[in-house]
Design a protein around this motif. Structure first.
Motif, mmCIF file in Angstrom:
data_model
loop_
_atom_site.group_PDB
_atom_site.id
_atom_site.type_symbol
_atom_site.label_atom_id
_atom_site.label_comp_id
_atom_site.label_asym_id
_atom_site.label_seq_id
_atom_site.Cartn_x
_atom_site.Cartn_y
_atom_site.Cartn_z
ATOM 1 N N ALA A 31 0.859 -1.182 0.000
ATOM 2 C CA ALA A 31 0.000 0.000 0.000
ATOM 3 C C ALA A 31 0.895 1.232 0.000
ATOM 4 O O ALA A 31 1.938 1.265 0.666
ATOM 5 C CB ALA A 31 -0.911 0.010 1.220
ATOM 6 N N PHE A 32 0.500 2.243 -0.763
ATOM 7 C CA PHE A 32 1.225 3.510 -0.840
ATOM 8 C C PHE A 32 0.242 4.617 -0.531
ATOM 9 O O PHE A 32 -0.902 4.588 -0.978
ATOM 10 C CB PHE A 32 1.791 3.725 -2.254
ATOM 11 N N PHE A 33 0.673 5.590 0.257
ATOM 12 C CA PHE A 33 -0.105 6.815 0.378
ATOM 13 C C PHE A 33 0.814 7.992 0.668
ATOM 14 O O PHE A 33 1.886 7.841 1.231
ATOM 15 C CB PHE A 33 -1.238 6.713 1.410
ATOM 16 N N ARG A 34 0.368 9.159 0.204
ATOM 17 C CA ARG A 34 1.104 10.412 0.385
ATOM 18 C C ARG A 34 0.283 11.317 1.290
ATOM 19 O O ARG A 34 -0.895 11.552 1.028
ATOM 20 C CB ARG A 34 1.329 11.090 -0.952
ATOM 21 N N LEU A 35 0.934 11.797 2.334
ATOM 22 C CA LEU A 35 0.322 12.770 3.230
ATOM 23 C C LEU A 35 1.062 14.090 3.067
ATOM 24 O O LEU A 35 2.291 14.123 3.075
ATOM 25 C CB LEU A 35 0.408 12.302 4.686
ATOM 26 N N GLN A 36 0.320 15.172 2.880
ATOM 27 C CA GLN A 36 0.910 16.504 2.754
ATOM 28 C C GLN A 36 0.960 17.160 4.132
ATOM 29 O O GLN A 36 0.035 17.012 4.923
ATOM 30 C CB GLN A 36 0.068 17.367 1.812
ATOM 31 N N THR A 37 2.051 17.843 4.419
ATOM 32 C CA THR A 37 2.167 18.558 5.687
ATOM 33 C C THR A 37 2.774 19.935 5.457
ATOM 34 O O THR A 37 3.542 20.135 4.518
ATOM 35 C CB THR A 37 3.019 17.769 6.713
ATOM 36 N N ASN A 38 2.403 20.866 6.314
ATOM 37 C CA ASN A 38 2.985 22.211 6.264
ATOM 38 C C ASN A 38 4.214 22.316 7.151
ATOM 39 O O ASN A 38 4.858 23.357 7.180
ATOM 40 C CB ASN A 38 1.947 23.257 6.691
ATOM 41 N N LEU A 39 4.528 21.264 7.894
ATOM 42 C CA LEU A 39 5.674 21.289 8.791
ATOM 43 C C LEU A 39 6.966 21.310 7.977
ATOM 44 O O LEU A 39 7.107 20.586 6.999
ATOM 45 C CB LEU A 39 5.649 20.073 9.718
ATOM 46 N N LYS A 40 7.917 22.112 8.385
ATOM 47 C CA LYS A 40 9.173 22.273 7.633
ATOM 48 C C LYS A 40 10.383 21.765 8.412
ATOM 49 O O LYS A 40 11.511 22.050 8.052
ATOM 50 C CB LYS A 40 9.375 23.749 7.261
ATOM 51 N N ASP A 127 -6.720 6.615 10.667
ATOM 52 C CA ASP A 127 -6.325 8.016 10.547
ATOM 53 C C ASP A 127 -4.840 8.158 10.858
ATOM 54 O O ASP A 127 -4.171 7.205 11.246
ATOM 55 C CB ASP A 127 -7.167 8.924 11.452
ATOM 56 N N ALA A 128 -4.340 9.378 10.654
ATOM 57 C CA ALA A 128 -2.924 9.675 10.900
ATOM 58 C C ALA A 128 -2.800 11.080 11.464
ATOM 59 O O ALA A 128 -3.576 11.972 11.111
ATOM 60 C CB ALA A 128 -2.119 9.555 9.611
ATOM 61 N N ILE A 129 -1.832 11.239 12.348
ATOM 62 C CA ILE A 129 -1.504 12.555 12.903
ATOM 63 C C ILE A 129 -0.014 12.785 12.668
ATOM 64 O O ILE A 129 0.808 11.921 12.942
ATOM 65 C CB ILE A 129 -1.825 12.628 14.408
ATOM 66 N N ILE A 130 0.314 13.975 12.171
ATOM 67 C CA ILE A 130 1.700 14.367 11.947
ATOM 68 C C ILE A 130 1.975 15.586 12.808
ATOM 69 O O ILE A 130 1.196 16.547 12.807
ATOM 70 C CB ILE A 130 1.966 14.701 10.468
ATOM 71 N N SER A 131 3.089 15.554 13.551
ATOM 72 C CA SER A 131 3.438 16.679 14.399
ATOM 73 C C SER A 131 4.952 16.890 14.355
ATOM 74 O O SER A 131 5.703 16.039 13.880
ATOM 75 C CB SER A 131 2.979 16.427 15.843
ATOM 76 N N GLU A 132 5.392 18.040 14.871
ATOM 77 C CA GLU A 132 6.821 18.307 14.920
ATOM 78 C C GLU A 132 7.491 17.365 15.885
ATOM 79 O O GLU A 132 6.893 16.922 16.870
ATOM 80 C CB GLU A 132 7.081 19.752 15.356
ATOM 81 N N LYS A 133 8.738 17.043 15.604
ATOM 82 C CA LYS A 133 9.497 16.128 16.473
ATOM 83 C C LYS A 133 9.807 16.815 17.783
ATOM 84 O O LYS A 133 10.061 17.950 17.867
ATOM 85 C CB LYS A 133 10.786 15.678 15.775
#
Length: 133
Positions: A31-40, A127-133
């Motif tokens: 399975a492949f998926f792309r998640l976009q994030t504004n985190l730099k 679901d997925a959550i992305i946050s700063e390290k």
């Protein structure tokens, strides 16, 4: 950043079947998926909630996970319950996180005698959550 695999949220993907009421099953050996994030930041924390397709006839589900071309983790699931995959991943695409999940033994509910569903499933993504390290 929060992403729902049920609602879509502009997730680019392959190897996932249609969204169901509470999750979206994988439907292939990969399975492949792309998640976009504004985190730099160079690295970000990712938490993906999922349910492995395991039962008395399929005791384990082994998964290799990669993000942006880097191996992240190898996991073995043996319980049918919501579980969280947590990892720190490279944000080397700066805004785009490309995940690949490789499954060693997807199975269809039909071949296991559970239903007429003939999709080869391994993980149900919630679901997925992305946050700063």
């Amino acid at each position: 950043d929060y992403y729902s695999f049920i609602m879509g949220d502009d997730i680019i993907c392959s190897g996932l079947s249609f969204p169901e009421e509470t999750l979206r099953w994988s439907n292939a050996e990969m399975a492949f998926f792309r998640l976009q994030t504004n985190l730099k930041t160079e690295k970000v924390c990712v938490h993906i909630r999922c349910i492995p397709f395991v039962n008395k006839k399929r005791l384990t589900q082994n998964v290799k996970i990669m993000c942006n071309g880097c191996p992240i983790e190898e996991m073995s699931f043996n319980e049918y319950r919501i579980q969280t995959i947590s990892a720190t991943v490279p944000n080397n695409n700066m805004g785009s996180l490309d995940f690949v999940f490789e499954f060693d033994n997807p199975a269809s509910p039909k071949e296991l005698g559970l239903s007429e569903d003939d999709r080869k499933i391994a993980l149900g993504f919630i679901d997925a959550i992305i946050s700063e390290k």
